[in-house]
Design a protein around this motif. Structure first.
Motif, PDB file in Angstrom:
ATOM      1  N   CYS A  67      45.015  43.818  34.035  1.00 46.39           N
ATOM      2  CA  CYS A  67      44.082  42.813  33.520  1.00 46.39           C
ATOM      3  C   CYS A  67      44.425  42.420  32.081  1.00 46.39           C
ATOM      4  O   CYS A  67      44.605  43.272  31.211  1.00 46.39           O
ATOM      5  CB  CYS A  67      42.646  43.329  33.593  1.00 46.39           C
ATOM      6  N   CYS A  70      40.821  43.452  29.818  1.00 46.38           N
ATOM      7  CA  CYS A  70      40.368  44.826  29.601  1.00 46.38           C
ATOM      8  C   CYS A  70      41.514  45.831  29.774  1.00 46.38           C
ATOM      9  O   CYS A  70      41.305  47.027  29.578  1.00 46.38           O
ATOM     10  CB  CYS A  70      39.208  45.167  30.524  1.00 46.38           C
ATOM     11  N   CYS A 133      40.989  41.278  36.196  1.00 47.76           N
ATOM     12  CA  CYS A 133      40.415  42.179  37.197  1.00 47.76           C
ATOM     13  C   CYS A 133      39.284  41.478  37.924  1.00 47.76           C
ATOM     14  O   CYS A 133      39.059  41.704  39.099  1.00 47.76           O
ATOM     15  CB  CYS A 133      39.963  43.483  36.555  1.00 47.76           C
ATOM     16  N   CYS A 137      35.492  39.081  33.589  1.00 45.18           N
ATOM     17  CA  CYS A 137      35.800  40.280  32.796  1.00 45.18           C
ATOM     18  C   CYS A 137      35.557  40.003  31.313  1.00 45.18           C
ATOM     19  O   CYS A 137      36.025  39.009  30.772  1.00 45.18           O
ATOM     20  CB  CYS A 137      37.246  40.709  33.018  1.00 45.18           C
ATOM     21  N   ASN A 149      32.783  45.513  29.488  1.00 41.44           N
ATOM     22  CA  ASN A 149      32.233  45.512  30.843  1.00 41.44           C
ATOM     23  C   ASN A 149      31.318  46.704  31.042  1.00 41.44           C
ATOM     24  O   ASN A 149      30.477  46.705  31.929  1.00 41.44           O
ATOM     25  CB  ASN A 149      33.360  45.586  31.879  1.00 41.44           C
TER      26      ASN A 149
HETATM   27 ZN   LIG Z   1      39.402  43.187  33.121  1.00 46.23          ZN
END
Ligand SMILES: [Zn+2]
Ligand SMILES: [Zn+2]
Length: 174
Positions: A67, A70, A133, A137, A149
């Motif tokens: 991702c 994140c 992801c 996100c 998150n």
């Molecule tokens: Zn993410």
């Protein structure tokens, strides 16, 4: 998968096979964002009309993404239908070299068709331009590194801090 041109007949034939795409992991800087499985499953129908060769099918694979917000790894199913036509190369260009036109038309100049470059191209086209992801996100706080998150950010971000504006610029450019 390599199919001899002479085995491509007017009545369509169906073929299921696993095409190795592991080399994608070594190619290009895509490695950064995606990790490819060893094989993709391909379900293919092929036939000819005169000297033109038609290929239609779909592939499916689980790809591991990284991702961009994140930084977590996640898996997703990559599936796509594809279709392409190969036509005899009128100029007999260098063997094996692909010449894509806007019509999705490519040339062949050898006695067998290597499907690998086409499958690979389809896989690359099917990839999301940016790995996330999930759409929403929230990513990481650039200052304290909190995964937004999972938890709220606890640092007080000073908007005047030049380091913060650098992070904002980096995030925007990603
Ligand atoms: Zn993410
Ligand atoms: Zn923070």
């Amino acid at each position: 998968m390599i199919i001899p041109v002479e085995q491509i007949t007017e009545p369509p034939k169906r073929l299921r096979f696993a095409e190795s795409i592991e080399e994608l992991n070594h190619a290009m800087d895509l490695v950064r964002d995606y990790r490819f499985p060893e094989f993709v499953d391909v379900d293919l129908v092929y036939y000819r009309s005169g000297r033109e060769l038609f290929f239609e099918g779909r592939f499916g694979a689980w790809v591991e993404g990284h991702c961009g917000r994140c930084l977590k790894s996640y898996s997703f199913a990559l599936k796509k239908n594809f279709a392409f036509v190969l036509t005899p190369d009128p100029l007999s260009r260098k063997k094996g070299e692909l010449d894509q036109s806007e019509m999705g038309l490519s040339f062949y100049a050898s006695k067998e068709i290597n499907l690998f470059p086409f499958i690979r191209e389809q896989v690359l086209l099917a990839l999301p331009t940016r790995p996330l992801c999930e759409e929403g996100c929230h990513g990481l706080c650039p200052s304290c590194g909190a995964d937004l998150n999972l938890e709220p950010c606890r640092c007080a971000v000073s908007p005047g801090d030049p380091r913060m504006s650098l992070f904002r610029t980096l995030k925007l450019n990603q």
